[in-house]
Design a protein around this motif. Structure first.
Motif, PDB file in Angstrom:
ATOM      1  N   GLU A 327      -9.503  16.163  39.001  1.00  0.00           N
ATOM      2  CA  GLU A 327      -9.582  15.373  37.775  1.00  0.00           C
ATOM      3  C   GLU A 327     -11.003  15.400  37.222  1.00  0.00           C
ATOM      4  O   GLU A 327     -11.211  15.447  36.002  1.00  0.00           O
ATOM      5  CB  GLU A 327      -9.154  13.928  38.044  1.00  0.00           C
ATOM      6  N   ARG A 331     -10.629  18.748  34.675  1.00  0.00           N
ATOM      7  CA  ARG A 331     -10.261  18.041  33.451  1.00  0.00           C
ATOM      8  C   ARG A 331     -11.388  17.176  32.893  1.00  0.00           C
ATOM      9  O   ARG A 331     -11.248  16.631  31.806  1.00  0.00           O
ATOM     10  CB  ARG A 331      -9.030  17.170  33.710  1.00  0.00           C
ATOM     11  N   ASN A 333     -12.201  14.326  33.488  1.00  0.00           N
ATOM     12  CA  ASN A 333     -11.670  12.994  33.164  1.00  0.00           C
ATOM     13  C   ASN A 333     -12.302  11.979  34.103  1.00  0.00           C
ATOM     14  O   ASN A 333     -11.731  11.613  35.139  1.00  0.00           O
ATOM     15  CB  ASN A 333     -10.150  12.990  33.293  1.00  0.00           C
ATOM     16  N   GLY A 337     -10.219   9.515  36.757  1.00  0.00           N
ATOM     17  CA  GLY A 337     -10.533   9.876  38.137  1.00  0.00           C
ATOM     18  C   GLY A 337     -11.162   8.730  38.903  1.00  0.00           C
ATOM     19  O   GLY A 337     -10.873   8.520  40.086  1.00  0.00           O
TER      20      GLY A 337
END
Length: 367
Positions: A327, A331, A333, A337
């Motif tokens: 994550e 990503r 993110n 996360g």
């Protein structure tokens, strides 16, 4: 009483009530300032209002002020006893600052929409991350995988106990085997991943894959199907950490007095009954400690999974830690996360607390 003994005696100070009130007012006043500053910064970070803070330094300054006032108040209120407290209190406050503040900052990020690939920066999004987690099948799949990974500790413990019994017996080259069995523990899990997972188990040229083809396995893909991939990851992780439990159990076996086994043989007990009635009950505290420590390592399992499979195929080998890592890395993110990490931290704390309570009840040595 000699003069030397008097040096170790702390006499009660004659502290006035006015001085005590001033000390209490000092610590409570500084605590109120810290609370207001933290509240103001949280409201600003949540975009509820704007107090003009450019960063979190005011909270740091308020915490330092509260810490100084707390230490000072100990001397004002308790006198000489308070001075003794100053040998420990500043270090404790420093440790708190290294744990509490990152935890609070993590909680703030966990309830934010913060993607490093976005140009808008971090924004408070309330409970959206929790709703996303609740509907995320990949996260729940990683949690289910962790149950299987943790259950694998039981056969690992059985193998470690057997090896410890073997190395505790009077066999030839016992010292050599002790060192040889500890070699996997000396290696980095990443090195194990590359040497075995990426090299020896490689489908085309790996020696273990070639041996499997020679034995009749047409396509020896150790990471191609979900079941085989998960079993292979468990074996690799077990090969790395079984020596850890083995050395702890071996130390416990060597601490058992030999007179107990000799007395059991004199009473006519068979080797199996001697093990089950004498050795195993005495080894319960060491066994439970080894399993709990191994469980802590298992709950952090990520490096082998990330290096070899990245959670594949289809999330079959994923762990919670490796999923959270992706994550962040894949990503970007950060907000989502961080929430996953916080929820997993709560799960670990609750699980370990329950297991330690049970361990205190069942791990008492019996004779």
């Amino acid at each position: 009483m000699s003069q030397g003994d008097l040096l170790n005696v702390v006499v009660e100070d004659d502290i006035s009530d006015r001085r005590k009130r001033f000390g209490r007012g000092l610590v409570w006043g500084s605590a109120a300032i810290l609370f207001l500053v933290v509240l103001a910064q949280i409201l600003q970070a949540s975009e509820v209002t704007d107090f003009g803070f450019a960063n979190w330094r005011p909270t740091l300054y308020a915490y330092i002020l509260w810490s100084v006032c707390l230490c000072w108040s100990q001397v004002l209120i308790r006198g000489e006893h308070g001075k003794r407290t100053l040998f420990v209190l500043p270090a404790a406050l420093f440790v708190v600052s290294l744990t509490v503040f990152p935890l609070l900052f993590g909680l703030l990020i966990a309830f934010s929409d913060w993607n490093l690939a976005s140009l808008t920066g971090r924004k408070f999004n309330g409970l959206d991350n929790i709703r996303q987690m609740w509907a995320d099948p990949f996260y729940w799949n990683a949690l289910r995988n962790m149950v299987w990974y943790c259950l694998a500790i039981l056969p690992e413990y059985a193998v470690a106990f057997g090896l410890a019994l073997l190395l505790n017996a009077e066999i030839r080259a016992r010292k050599f085997f002790r060192v040889a069995f500890l070699l996997p523990l000396m290696l980095s899990p990443v090195a194990v991943s590359w040497m075995i997972g990426k090299s020896m188990l490689e489908l085309r040229f790996g020696p273990i894959a070639r041996l499997a083809r020679w034995l009749g396995w047409d396509m020896p893909s150790f990471f191609g199907s979900p079941g085989v991939a998960k079993a292979t990851m468990m074996l690799l992780d077990a090969w790395t950490f079984i020596p850890f439990m083995m050395i702890m159990i071996l130390a416990g076996l060597q601490a058992i007095p030999k007179e107990l086994h000799e007395a059991a043989r004199v009473d006519g007990a068979s080797p199996w009954k001697s093990f089950w009635e004498v050795t195993f009950p005495l080894m319960l505290p060491v066994s439970v400690t080894a399993i709990l420590i191994r469980l802590i390592f298992k709950l952090k399992l990520a490096d082998i999974v990330i290096t070899i499979t990245s959670g594949g195929p289809g999330g079959a080998t994923d762990t919670v830690t490796s999923f959270i890592f992706r994550e962040y890395r894949d990503r970007s993110n950060v907000g989502y996360g961080t929430l996953l990490a916080m929820v997993y931290l709560v799960i670990i704390i609750v699980t370990m607390t329950i297991l330690m309570k049970l361990a205190q009840r069942f791990a008492r040595p019996r004779t």
